[in-house]
Design a protein around this motif. Structure first.
Motif, PDB file in Angstrom:
ATOM      1  N   VAL A   5       0.835  -1.192   0.000  1.00  0.00           N
ATOM      2  CA  VAL A   5       0.000   0.000   0.000  1.00  0.00           C
ATOM      3  C   VAL A   5       0.874   1.247   0.000  1.00  0.00           C
ATOM      4  O   VAL A   5       1.837   1.337   0.765  1.00  0.00           O
ATOM      5  CB  VAL A   5      -0.941   0.038   1.227  1.00  0.00           C
ATOM      6  N   ILE A   6       0.504   2.202  -0.849  1.00  0.00           N
ATOM      7  CA  ILE A   6       1.127   3.523  -0.863  1.00  0.00           C
ATOM      8  C   ILE A   6       0.065   4.503  -0.375  1.00  0.00           C
ATOM      9  O   ILE A   6      -0.948   4.716  -1.053  1.00  0.00           O
ATOM     10  CB  ILE A   6       1.593   3.913  -2.277  1.00  0.00           C
ATOM     11  N   GLN A  67       7.737  10.487  -5.051  1.00  0.00           N
ATOM     12  CA  GLN A  67       7.722   9.732  -3.794  1.00  0.00           C
ATOM     13  C   GLN A  67       6.910   8.441  -3.936  1.00  0.00           C
ATOM     14  O   GLN A  67       7.300   7.386  -3.428  1.00  0.00           O
ATOM     15  CB  GLN A  67       7.146  10.587  -2.672  1.00  0.00           C
ATOM     16  N   SER A  68       5.787   8.531  -4.626  1.00  0.00           N
ATOM     17  CA  SER A  68       4.921   7.362  -4.796  1.00  0.00           C
ATOM     18  C   SER A  68       5.593   6.296  -5.647  1.00  0.00           C
ATOM     19  O   SER A  68       5.480   5.091  -5.360  1.00  0.00           O
ATOM     20  CB  SER A  68       3.588   7.794  -5.426  1.00  0.00           C
ATOM     21  N   LEU A  69       6.295   6.701  -6.684  1.00  0.00           N
ATOM     22  CA  LEU A  69       7.017   5.733  -7.512  1.00  0.00           C
ATOM     23  C   LEU A  69       8.157   5.096  -6.719  1.00  0.00           C
ATOM     24  O   LEU A  69       8.458   3.908  -6.894  1.00  0.00           O
ATOM     25  CB  LEU A  69       7.545   6.406  -8.774  1.00  0.00           C
ATOM     26  N   GLY A  70       8.789   5.858  -5.845  1.00  0.00           N
ATOM     27  CA  GLY A  70       9.812   5.297  -4.981  1.00  0.00           C
ATOM     28  C   GLY A  70       9.241   4.232  -4.060  1.00  0.00           C
ATOM     29  O   GLY A  70       9.846   3.168  -3.857  1.00  0.00           O
ATOM     30  N   ALA A  71       8.058   4.515  -3.500  1.00  0.00           N
ATOM     31  CA  ALA A  71       7.391   3.527  -2.645  1.00  0.00           C
ATOM     32  C   ALA A  71       7.004   2.292  -3.460  1.00  0.00           C
ATOM     33  O   ALA A  71       7.138   1.152  -2.980  1.00  0.00           O
ATOM     34  CB  ALA A  71       6.154   4.154  -2.005  1.00  0.00           C
ATOM     35  N   LEU A  72       6.519   2.504  -4.676  1.00  0.00           N
ATOM     36  CA  LEU A  72       6.150   1.385  -5.545  1.00  0.00           C
ATOM     37  C   LEU A  72       7.345   0.468  -5.782  1.00  0.00           C
ATOM     38  O   LEU A  72       7.241  -0.768  -5.665  1.00  0.00           O
ATOM     39  CB  LEU A  72       5.620   1.914  -6.876  1.00  0.00           C
ATOM     40  N   GLU A 104      -2.294   7.852 -12.210  1.00  0.00           N
ATOM     41  CA  GLU A 104      -1.849   7.619 -13.586  1.00  0.00           C
ATOM     42  C   GLU A 104      -0.395   7.175 -13.641  1.00  0.00           C
ATOM     43  O   GLU A 104      -0.031   6.281 -14.417  1.00  0.00           O
ATOM     44  CB  GLU A 104      -2.028   8.892 -14.416  1.00  0.00           C
ATOM     45  N   ALA A 105       0.458   7.801 -12.836  1.00  0.00           N
ATOM     46  CA  ALA A 105       1.880   7.451 -12.840  1.00  0.00           C
ATOM     47  C   ALA A 105       2.086   6.004 -12.399  1.00  0.00           C
ATOM     48  O   ALA A 105       2.908   5.271 -12.982  1.00  0.00           O
ATOM     49  CB  ALA A 105       2.665   8.400 -11.940  1.00  0.00           C
ATOM     50  N   LEU A 106       1.363   5.569 -11.384  1.00  0.00           N
ATOM     51  CA  LEU A 106       1.479   4.187 -10.919  1.00  0.00           C
ATOM     52  C   LEU A 106       0.960   3.222 -11.985  1.00  0.00           C
ATOM     53  O   LEU A 106       1.553   2.159 -12.216  1.00  0.00           O
ATOM     54  CB  LEU A 106       0.709   4.004  -9.616  1.00  0.00           C
TER      55      LEU A 106
END
Length: 420
Positions: A5-6, A67-72, A104-106
């Protein structure tokens, strides 16, 4: 790790961690850990669901996406088979983002389309019908969220709101399709070419149906309610054995900090005032430097054992006036720093039970405390679990989103945070 989860804020992270750990009867949920920011090391081998808490809800879009892509990337490295992008059940965002751009990025990173977007959380009164978001019996735009100091939600049509934020069209799956069952939902989603698709849900059973329909989806987005049925998917196919919230806590001195201006939190403060010491923080004096965190420390330590509460919550009119005087970002940054410094000093002084109200305030506090991973315990109120930090001197926490919790939440939370 099976499920990753992000979360775009810290209270939301503990909210969905609670949902996943609790699961549904009779099988329960997954062994869940919450991480404060993207970890630099691997998760423990027994963690089945990992929740990465970011403070990305109101930062610039580019930073939120990064940041979200890093978490992914970290979650995928842990072996996660499904990713959830968790945002608030009141869809807290501006017309520019950050929900749409991050979603969208995820999706682009995972090369997927027809990604469910469902903020519904019926247990807390949030439902989605005809792509419109309701809070109890009010449209979102009439619920008080239109007065939010950072993300005023003035449009209840989340399909339209999300379309402002995204490059592609936004789809919709209506409630009558959901009520036909998981196979119908799955087929309807498979036929769509939209990147993000709003799915109606007005009950927990609707969310369980949606969860079953997306068991093999790599990405799903929504409020914590969307995760109600996800743990069961892994249990059903034998990848997990089931688990329920553990009784954990910590004895010792207590403190309550409230930075939320929501109607629910203001009501909880009013109830708490009747029988417990409270301190109203003058924002003007914080901005000028006349009031410092030391004033709050003195008040809290002088009232240990009495459930002391310090708060900066104001009415919509008071909030607008102070923002007009100093600037919205300046006020938010100053208060975040004020509460962060206060919490750090409280913990250093021996406080072991800490209740924090407000998403931005909670984010500032736990970032300052640098607690590492958090163990998820029993539920206090819908969406709010007991959290226990790791380390030699653990502290028990409750991080409450502004609109969550019963009228007596603060007293209830302190009792649940106790070890015995």
């Amino acid at each position: 790790m099976l499920l990753g989860v992000i979360a775009d804020d810290f209270t939301g992270a503990s909210d969905i961690a609670n949902t996943i750990a609790k699961g549904v009867a009779p099988n329960g949920g997954l062994r869940t850990a919450q991480f404060l920011g993207v970890p630099k090391t691997a998760a423990a081998a027994d963690v089945e669901a990992g929740v990465v808490a970011l403070k990305s809800r109101t930062i610039p879009v580019e930073e939120a996406v990064a940041q979200s892509l890093g978490a992914l990337n970290w979650l995928l490295a842990q072996g996660c088979r499904q990713i959830v992008f968790k945002y608030c059940s009141t869809f807290d965002s501006t017309r520019d983002g950050n929900i749409g751009p991050v979603g969208e990025a995820l999706a682009d990173a995972l090369d997927v389309k027809s990604v469910v977007a469902c903020p519904a959380f019926p247990g807390a009164g949030r439902t989605v019908y005809m792509a419109h978001l309701f809070v109890h019996d009010r449209l979102l735009s009439e619920s008080g969220m239109q007065n939010h100091p950072l993300t005023p939600m003035t449009d209840p049509d989340i399909r339209r709101w999300l379309r402002y934020q995204t490059r592609s069209s936004v789809g919709h799956v209506a409630l009558d399709t959901v009520r036909k069952g998981a196979e119908e939902v799955a087929a309807t989603l498979a036929a769509k070419d939209d990147t993000l698709v709003i799915v109606d849900a007005i009950s927990d059973q609707d969310l369980i149906t949606i969860g079953s329909a997306i068991a093999d989806h790599k990405l799903v987005t929504g409020g914590s309610g969307i995760a109600i049925g996800l743990a069961e998917n892994f249990i059903r196919c034998g990848l997990a054995t089931g688990n329920s919230g553990r009784l954990i806590g910590r004895d010792g001195p207590e403190a309550i900090l409230a930075g939320s201006c929501s109607g629910a939190t203001r009501g909880q403060i009013d109830v708490h005032k009747r029988n417990h010491p409270t301190l109203a923080i003058d924002v003007d004096k914080v901005m000028s430097g006349e009031t410092t965190s030391d004033h709050v420390i003195e008040f809290i330590t002088g009232n240990h054992g009495e459930a002391p509460l310090a708060y900066s919550s104001g009415t919509p009119e008071e909030v607008k006036a102070i923002q007009a005087k100093y600037g919205r970002e300046e006020v938010a940054a100053k208060l975040d720093a004020f509460f962060a410094d206060t919490a750090l000093k409280l913990v250093r002084s021996g406080v072991t039970r800490l209740v924090v109200a407000g998403g931005e305030t909670s984010g500032a506090v736990v970032s300052a405390l640098d607690l590492g991973s958090l163990t998820i315990g029993q539920e206090i109120d819908p969406g709010v679990p007991v959290l226990l930090s790791d380390g030699e001197k653990p502290i028990a926490l409750a991080l409450k989103s502004g609109n969550f919790g019963s009228a007596d939440f603060f007293v209830k939370a302190l009792k649940r945070l106790k070890a015995s």
